[in-house]
Every structure is written in structure tokens, then in C-alpha cells.
Design an enzyme around this catalytic site. Structure first.
Site, PDB file in Angstrom:
ATOM      1  CE  LYS A  13     -19.803  -4.816 -16.127  1.00 51.36           C
ATOM      2  NZ  LYS A  13     -19.253  -5.900 -15.286  1.00 51.36           N
ATOM      3  NE  ARG A 127     -18.424 -13.959 -18.562  1.00 59.47           N
ATOM      4  CZ  ARG A 127     -18.205 -12.698 -18.180  1.00 59.47           C
ATOM      5  NH1 ARG A 127     -19.212 -11.856 -18.034  1.00 59.47           N
ATOM      6  NH2 ARG A 127     -16.982 -12.295 -17.926  1.00 59.47           N
ATOM      7  NE  ARG A 161     -14.942 -12.236 -21.628  1.00 58.92           N
ATOM      8  CZ  ARG A 161     -15.348 -11.213 -20.885  1.00 58.92           C
ATOM      9  NH1 ARG A 161     -16.630 -10.872 -20.859  1.00 58.92           N
ATOM     10  NH2 ARG A 161     -14.488 -10.531 -20.171  1.00 58.92           N
ATOM     11  NE  ARG A 172     -12.139  -9.847 -16.430  1.00 57.57           N
ATOM     12  CZ  ARG A 172     -12.894 -10.880 -16.781  1.00 57.57           C
ATOM     13  NH1 ARG A 172     -12.357 -12.092 -16.908  1.00 57.57           N
ATOM     14  NH2 ARG A 172     -14.165 -10.721 -17.010  1.00 57.57           N
TER      15      ARG A 172
HETATM   16  P1  ADP Z   1     -16.314  -8.020 -17.567  1.00 59.57           P
HETATM   17  O1  ADP Z   1     -17.643  -7.349 -17.615  1.00 59.57           O
HETATM   18  O2  ADP Z   1     -16.415  -9.502 -17.413  1.00 59.57           O
HETATM   19  O3  ADP Z   1     -15.366  -7.387 -16.617  1.00 59.57           O
HETATM   20  P2  ADP Z   1     -15.628  -6.854 -20.165  1.00 59.57           P
HETATM   21  O4  ADP Z   1     -16.114  -7.640 -21.315  1.00 59.57           O
HETATM   22  O5  ADP Z   1     -16.351  -5.604 -19.816  1.00 59.57           O
HETATM   23  O6  ADP Z   1     -15.550  -7.842 -18.931  1.00 59.57           O
HETATM   24  O7  ADP Z   1     -14.105  -6.473 -20.370  1.00 59.57           O
HETATM   25  C1  ADP Z   1     -13.131  -7.430 -20.734  1.00 59.57           C
HETATM   26  C2  ADP Z   1     -11.759  -6.773 -20.784  1.00 59.57           C
HETATM   27  O8  ADP Z   1     -11.751  -5.755 -21.803  1.00 59.57           O
HETATM   28  C3  ADP Z   1     -11.336  -6.040 -19.498  1.00 59.57           C
HETATM   29  O9  ADP Z   1     -10.726  -6.912 -18.568  1.00 59.57           O
HETATM   30  C4  ADP Z   1     -10.365  -4.996 -20.060  1.00 59.57           C
HETATM   31  O10 ADP Z   1      -9.109  -5.575 -20.377  1.00 59.57           O
HETATM   32  C5  ADP Z   1     -11.018  -4.607 -21.383  1.00 59.57           C
HETATM   33  N1  ADP Z   1     -11.965  -3.468 -21.253  1.00 59.57           N
HETATM   34  C6  ADP Z   1     -13.314  -3.503 -21.467  1.00 59.57           C
HETATM   35  N2  ADP Z   1     -13.871  -2.304 -21.247  1.00 59.57           N
HETATM   36  C7  ADP Z   1     -12.850  -1.483 -20.869  1.00 59.57           C
HETATM   37  C8  ADP Z   1     -12.781  -0.116 -20.479  1.00 59.57           C
HETATM   38  N3  ADP Z   1     -13.881   0.664 -20.431  1.00 59.57           N
HETATM   39  N4  ADP Z   1     -11.555   0.401 -20.164  1.00 59.57           N
HETATM   40  C9  ADP Z   1     -10.446  -0.357 -20.210  1.00 59.57           C
HETATM   41  N5  ADP Z   1     -10.428  -1.658 -20.550  1.00 59.57           N
HETATM   42  C10 ADP Z   1     -11.622  -2.228 -20.884  1.00 59.57           C
HETATM   43  P1  ADP Z   2     -20.815  -8.991 -16.532  1.00 64.75           P
HETATM   44  O1  ADP Z   2     -21.299  -8.491 -17.877  1.00 64.75           O
HETATM   45  O2  ADP Z   2     -21.127  -8.019 -15.424  1.00 64.75           O
HETATM   46  O3  ADP Z   2     -19.373  -9.384 -16.544  1.00 64.75           O
HETATM   47  P2  ADP Z   2     -22.581 -11.304 -17.039  1.00 64.75           P
HETATM   48  O4  ADP Z   2     -23.897 -10.647 -17.303  1.00 64.75           O
HETATM   49  O5  ADP Z   2     -21.842 -11.844 -18.199  1.00 64.75           O
HETATM   50  O6  ADP Z   2     -21.643 -10.303 -16.173  1.00 64.75           O
HETATM   51  O7  ADP Z   2     -22.828 -12.455 -15.967  1.00 64.75           O
HETATM   52  C1  ADP Z   2     -21.767 -13.343 -15.576  1.00 64.75           C
HETATM   53  C2  ADP Z   2     -22.290 -14.781 -15.491  1.00 64.75           C
HETATM   54  O8  ADP Z   2     -23.190 -14.910 -14.376  1.00 64.75           O
HETATM   55  C3  ADP Z   2     -23.075 -15.245 -16.716  1.00 64.75           C
HETATM   56  O9  ADP Z   2     -22.761 -16.603 -16.943  1.00 64.75           O
HETATM   57  C4  ADP Z   2     -24.546 -15.053 -16.331  1.00 64.75           C
HETATM   58  O10 ADP Z   2     -25.384 -16.022 -16.966  1.00 64.75           O
HETATM   59  C5  ADP Z   2     -24.512 -15.275 -14.812  1.00 64.75           C
HETATM   60  N1  ADP Z   2     -25.437 -14.387 -14.096  1.00 64.75           N
HETATM   61  C6  ADP Z   2     -25.771 -13.106 -14.398  1.00 64.75           C
HETATM   62  N2  ADP Z   2     -26.639 -12.588 -13.492  1.00 64.75           N
HETATM   63  C7  ADP Z   2     -26.839 -13.576 -12.562  1.00 64.75           C
HETATM   64  C8  ADP Z   2     -27.634 -13.658 -11.351  1.00 64.75           C
HETATM   65  N3  ADP Z   2     -28.374 -12.630 -10.914  1.00 64.75           N
HETATM   66  N4  ADP Z   2     -27.577 -14.824 -10.678  1.00 64.75           N
HETATM   67  C9  ADP Z   2     -26.823 -15.873 -11.096  1.00 64.75           C
HETATM   68  N5  ADP Z   2     -26.067 -15.857 -12.216  1.00 64.75           N
HETATM   69  C10 ADP Z   2     -26.066 -14.715 -12.949  1.00 64.75           C
END
Ligand code: ADP
Ligand code: ADP
Ligand code: ZN
Length: 216
Positions: A13, A127, A161, A172
Site C-alpha cells: 500500500k 522492509r 520499524r 497484525r
Molecule cells: P502496515 O501497513 O504495515 O500494516 P501501518 O503503518 O498502516 O502498517 O500501521 C501500523 C500500526 O498502526 C498498526 O499495526 C496499528 O497498530 C496502527 N494503525 C494504523 N492505522 C490504523 C487504523 N486505521 N486503525 C487502527 N490502528 C491503526
Molecule cells: P504496506 O504499506 O502495505 O504495509 P509496503 O508498501 O511498505 O506495504 O511494502 C512492504 C515491503 O515490501 C517494502 O519493503 C516494499 O519495498 C516491498 N514491496 C512492496 N511491493 C512489492 C512487490 N510488488 N513485490 C515485492 N516487494 C514489494
């Protein structure tokens, strides 16, 4: 244009949101980024959210919806929004409807990034990001082209992170399955959900998303 990128942790995302910001001048609204900024600044929200985030559980709906409302209020009317990591519960999806209506916006697309779970653990544990500009990287899938130097800004400092470890990722993923995936039918009823294969290469995923955006 207002879109939601929906998918479990590591689905891509943030990576795709960044590219949309570059290509279309849209704005990324990531509640995860907002919460991490609050934790760093030790604001009341940050103090409340820190331990919850470290466990991989969800922060309260009220907190995240208030963050989104405030960001939208501060944004120019003509700028498109990419919701990244929000909404994550049905209550948040309902709040988003109200918030969008209040700001005279409507939701155009909900793009679900479909990925398999074992790949997610690999994605999340590998990541890292540039400490200066936030550009995202991966130990195996996306290394900087010159070792140890950010492609985008030239910085040599990177960070990981605290919640990107296997145990927290499993929690998660569980939260995603239990609370976030169930909001898809809410949007499916409106006919605005499009599925994209998130296991494809980063470029191929971008192409698929562009196709969705170009469709009516
Ligand atoms: P990822 O895309 O890797 O799941 P995020 O950066 O979106 O991680 O979120 C990291 C953490 O922040 C989540 O595990 C949760 O604890 C909190 N968080 C983020 N967005 C939300 C949301 N919309 N509602 C509740 N908790 C959230
Ligand atoms: P999210 O925001 O959904 O938690 P990220 O965009 O941070 O996910 O992506 C998670 C990890 O995977 C990052 O290290 C990113 O560089 C890698 N990544 C993202 N998209 C791809 C893909 N299509 N193929 C392989 N690795 C990816
Ligand atoms: Zn950088």
C-alpha cells in the site's frame, strides 16, 4: 479522485501510494505514518498508541478517524486523497463516509491488493526506509541502486520499524483478517471494489492500479 488502498501489512500500500503521489500529485493519507509521527513527538495520541502499535493491535477508531478528518480539513479541495491503512474497521468505514461528505468528497475506488500470507512475513521483516525522506526499500526486493545510499535523496541513514518483526506481523495479519477484510462487502455493495494482484512486481502492480484509475 479519492481512493482507498486496502490490503494486509506488507501488501504494498505505502509503496504504491508513494508512486501515485509522484505520478498524479495526489496526497497519501496514512494513519500508520500519522501515528508514528505522534509517537515520535510524544503527543497524547502518541503516548496512547505506542504500546498498542508495538503489539500489532489496532488503535481506537476515534483516534484514527480524528487524524483523517484533520488532514482532509487541511487539504486543498482539488487534491485527490489516497487512504492508506484506513479504514481498518467497519466503524472507521462509516466514519470515513461522514468525513468525506463533510468535506464534499466522494469515494471513487477501493483497490484491494491481494497477496499470500507467507509472502507478507517476508515483505514486512525485510522492509526498511530512508531515515531522511522515507523512501521505502526491501532487503531482497528493492535495494537502493548504490549500496547504502538512498536513490531519492542520497542519505546514508535508514531505519526499520519496531513492529516489523515476525511475531507482531502475525498479530497484525490476524487483526486484518478479523476486522479489516470484513469491510470489503460494505464497499462491494456500491460496486467500487477492484482487485489487483499484489504478488506481481512493483511495476506491474502500479500498471494494474493505473488501469483501475483510468476506468470510470
Ligand atoms: P502496515 O501497513 O504495515 O500494516 P501501518 O503503518 O498502516 O502498517 O500501521 C501500523 C500500526 O498502526 C498498526 O499495526 C496499528 O497498530 C496502527 N494503525 C494504523 N492505522 C490504523 C487504523 N486505521 N486503525 C487502527 N490502528 C491503526
Ligand atoms: P504496506 O504499506 O502495505 O504495509 P509496503 O508498501 O511498505 O506495504 O511494502 C512492504 C515491503 O515490501 C517494502 O519493503 C516494499 O519495498 C516491498 N514491496 C512492496 N511491493 C512489492 C512487490 N510488488 N513485490 C515485492 N516487494 C514489494
Ligand atoms: Zn532518502
Amino acid at each position: 479522485m479519492n481512493i482507498i488502498l486496502l490490503g494486509p501489512p506488507g501488501a504494498g500500500k505505502g509503496t504504491q501510494a508513494n508512486l501515485l503521489v509522484e505520478h498524479h500529485g495526489m496526497r497519501q493519507l496514512s494513519t500508520g505514518d500519522m501515528l508514528r509521527a505522534a509517537v515520535k513527538a510524544e503527543t497524547p495520541v502518541g503516548l496512547e498508541a505506542k504500546a498498542v502499535m508495538e503489539r500489532g493491535e489496532l488503535v481506537s477508531d476515534e483516534i484514527v478517524s480524528a487524524l483523517i478528518d484533520a488532514e482532509l480539513a487541511a487539504m486543498g479541495d482539488g487534491v485527490g486523497a489516497i487512504f492508506d491503512g484506513y479504514p481498518r474497521t467497519e466503524a472507521q468505514a462509516r466514519s470515513l463516509d461522514e468525513i468525506l461528505a463533510k468535506h464534499d468528497r466522494k469515494l471513487d475506488h477501493v483497490i484491494e491488493l491481494v497477496v499470500d500470507e507467507e509472502a507478507l512475513v517476508d515483505r514486512v521483516t525485510g522492509r526498511f526506509t530512508c531515515a531522511k525522506c522515507g523512501e521505502g526499500y526491501h532487503d531482497r526486493h528493492k535495494l537502493p541502486s548504490s549500496t547504502g545510499v538512498c536513490d531519492k535523496c542520497g542519505s546514508t541513514e535508514f531505519k526499520r520499524r519496531p513492529d516489523d518483526n515476525e511475531q507482531t506481523v502475525r498479530t497484525r495479519m490476524q487483526e486484518y483478517r478479523a476486522k479489516t477484510a470484513p469491510i470489503l462487502p460494505f464497499y462491494e455493495e456500491r460496486g467500487i471494489v477492484q482487485r489487483v494482484d499484489g504478488m506481481a512486481s512493483i511495476d506491474a502492480v502500479t500498471t494494474a492500479i493505473e488501469k483501475v484509475l483510468a476506468s470510470a
